[in-house]
Design an enzyme around this catalytic site. Structure first.
Site, PDB file in Angstrom:
ATOM      1  N   HIS A   1      35.316  -3.978  35.826  1.00 16.30           N
ATOM      2  CA  HIS A   1      33.974  -3.447  35.573  1.00 16.30           C
ATOM      3  C   HIS A   1      32.993  -4.623  35.505  1.00 16.30           C
ATOM      4  O   HIS A   1      32.468  -4.957  34.435  1.00 16.30           O
ATOM      5  CB  HIS A   1      33.985  -2.662  34.261  1.00 16.30           C
TER       6      HIS A   1
ATOM      7  N   ARG B   1      31.786   4.097  41.899  1.00 18.47           N
ATOM      8  CA  ARG B   1      32.703   4.168  40.750  1.00 18.47           C
ATOM      9  C   ARG B   1      33.933   4.922  41.212  1.00 18.47           C
ATOM     10  O   ARG B   1      33.844   6.109  41.558  1.00 18.47           O
ATOM     11  CB  ARG B   1      32.032   4.867  39.571  1.00 18.47           C
TER      12      ARG B   1
ATOM     13  N   CYS C   1      31.459  -1.390  25.396  1.00 21.12           N
ATOM     14  CA  CYS C   1      30.781  -0.986  26.632  1.00 21.12           C
ATOM     15  C   CYS C   1      30.227   0.436  26.533  1.00 21.12           C
ATOM     16  O   CYS C   1      29.321   0.784  27.280  1.00 21.12           O
ATOM     17  CB  CYS C   1      31.746  -1.104  27.800  1.00 21.12           C
TER      18      CYS C   1
ATOM     19  N   ASP D   1      36.907  -1.303  23.362  1.00 21.03           N
ATOM     20  CA  ASP D   1      36.653  -0.225  24.324  1.00 21.03           C
ATOM     21  C   ASP D   1      37.608   0.921  23.982  1.00 21.03           C
ATOM     22  O   ASP D   1      38.535   0.757  23.170  1.00 21.03           O
ATOM     23  CB  ASP D   1      36.879  -0.755  25.758  1.00 21.03           C
TER      24      ASP D   1
ATOM     25  N   GLN E   1      29.413  -4.438  33.876  1.00 22.07           N
ATOM     26  CA  GLN E   1      29.474  -4.421  32.416  1.00 22.07           C
ATOM     27  C   GLN E   1      29.568  -5.848  31.884  1.00 22.07           C
ATOM     28  O   GLN E   1      28.853  -6.234  30.953  1.00 22.07           O
ATOM     29  CB  GLN E   1      30.695  -3.610  31.973  1.00 22.07           C
TER      30      GLN E   1
ATOM     31  N   ARG F   1      22.497  -3.354  30.698  1.00 14.15           N
ATOM     32  CA  ARG F   1      23.054  -2.941  31.988  1.00 14.15           C
ATOM     33  C   ARG F   1      21.932  -2.866  33.034  1.00 14.15           C
ATOM     34  O   ARG F   1      22.087  -3.282  34.176  1.00 14.15           O
ATOM     35  CB  ARG F   1      23.730  -1.560  31.868  1.00 14.15           C
TER      36      ARG F   1
END
Ligand code: CP
Ligand code: NVA
Length: 307
Positions: free
Chosen positions: A130, A103, A265, A225, A133, A293
């Site tokens: 991402h 990340r 998310c 988001d 996700q 996930r």
């Protein structure tokens, strides 16, 4: 056969479908008593330059479910590109672990990690995208509607990393993707332009709007988001002035398809991009999405690290 999982755009519709099918199979297998230890003896290094709950826990637990192990490397631990060059970090890890999940802020750091390793590198979120996700999101959509093609996905809010990956996976799988975002908060133009021919090829319609009300009309999925992503904290006061018309609240959800689901998310900033009533209401699939996930990423780990 791919070495890495850096972006949805790198994978063909068939390869994405294969990951989804595998995620569904692994989820069923896990619920029926447990997964086969196909990654026995394998270790995933998890590099985090930003905080995380879902990504950290789901990769760590996912590795354990598949018989392997995971190693958490905190933001200060290795100082990627600061204490040590990315090329050196990559080449050291290459001989010690069997995969890297990272990340990062700068997406290019993922590309460098991938270039300097022979082991798989997985994007656990960058400033640009991402993809893990997005895979969990379409798994959730499939579970709800029994299909992904022709589903109308509407994203309301900032044209950020999550929006980019969602647009890419919709374009690949033939879902229609609409985004409503304020001026100056568009997705990167390059991401949009790259996606257009892919969408056309797969029968997906991409629509770019400013008005959230127009955007949610006929939506089967409403997605939002945070208004301020990690790393943008100094802009948050300004963003809090610009984004309130883009809040997902009961009134906006009522303008969508009556059976629409709401995704986010997470982490959610309740009272900002989403209200409590929506997050905890009948349309919300927020926690199913978060749990997915685990299953979606196990499919990625399995596919990239099995041999
Ligand atoms: N959605 C997501 O990636 O959550 P974390 O930041 O908690 O990992
Ligand atoms: N767009 C958010 C997603 C967090 C999972 C961020 O980058 O902070």
């Amino acid at each position: 056969m791919h070495k890495d999982f850096l972006d949805i755009i790198d994978y063909s519709p068939k390869e994405i479908q294969d990951l989804l099918d595998l995620a569904i199979r692994l989820k069923k297998e896990y619920k029926a008593g447990g997964n086969e230890p196909v990654l026995k003896g394998k270790v995933l290094a998890m590099i985090f330059q930003k905080p995380s709950l879902r990504t950290r826990v789901s990769f760590d637990v996912g590795m354990r479910h598949l018989g392997g192990d995971a190693l958490y490397l905190s933001p200060n631990e290795i100082g990627l590109g600061k204490r040590e060059s990315i090329a050196d970090v990559a080449r050291v890890l290459d001989g010690m672990v069997h995969g890297i999940m990272a990340r990062v802020f700068d997406h290019d750091h993922l590309i460098q990690l991938a270039q300097w390793t022979t082991i798989p590198v997985i994007n656990g979120l960058s400033d640009y995208s991402h993809p893990c996700q997005a895979l969990a999101d379409v798994l959730t959509i499939y579970e709800e509607f029994g299909k992904i093609k022709d589903i109308n996905i509407t994203y309301v809010g900032d044209g950020n990393n999550v929006a980019v990956s969602l647009m890419q996976i919709a374009a690949k799988l033939g879902a229609n993707f609409t985004i409503a975002n304020p001026q100056d908060y568009d997705m990167p133009a390059e991401a949009i332009e790259t996606c257009k021919p892919i969408a056309e090829e797969n029968g997906s319609k991409l629509t770019f709007l400013r008005d959230p009300h127009e955007a949610v009309k006929n939506a089967h999925v409403i997605y939002t988001d945070t208004w301020t992503s990690m790393g943008q904290e100094e802009e948050s006061a300004k963003r809090e002035r610009v984004f309130p018309p883009y809040q997902i609240n009961d009134a906006l959800v009522k303008e969508a398809d009556k059976d629409a689901i709401v995704l986010h998310c997470l982490p959610a900033h309740r009272g900002q991009e989403i209200t409590d009533e929506v997050a905890d209401g009948p349309h919300s699939r927020l926690f199913q999405e978060a749990h997915n996930r685990l299953h979606a990423q196990k499919a990625v780990l399995y596919t990239l690290m099995k041999n």
